[in-house]
Design a protein around this motif. Structure first.
Motif: not given
Length: 59
Positions: A16-36
């Motif tokens: 889980n630490r490795v996955k979290a680090e990968e997500l941090r490097q890629k940037g925060k996941p975004k969901n435009l539809f839910v935001g709108i």
């Protein structure tokens, strides 16, 4: 048996630490539809509340 659980827990934690680090490097996941959708609902609620409030004051 207790040691097996500890080893598995440590392995899962490390994965889980490795996955979290990968997500941090890629940037925060975004969901435009839910935001709108969320913004649209808040705008509708603000409009409705304003209309009701205005009607109570000036009617």
């Amino acid at each position: 048996m207790e040691q097996d659980k500890d080893v598995k827990a440590k392995k899962d934690t490390e994965e889980n630490r490795v996955k979290a680090e990968e997500l941090r490097q890629k940037g925060k996941p975004k969901n435009l539809f839910v935001g709108i959708l969320f913004t649209f609902i808040w705008i509708l609620l603000a409009y409705w509340f304003g209309k009701e409030f205005y009607g109570m004051i000036y009617s």
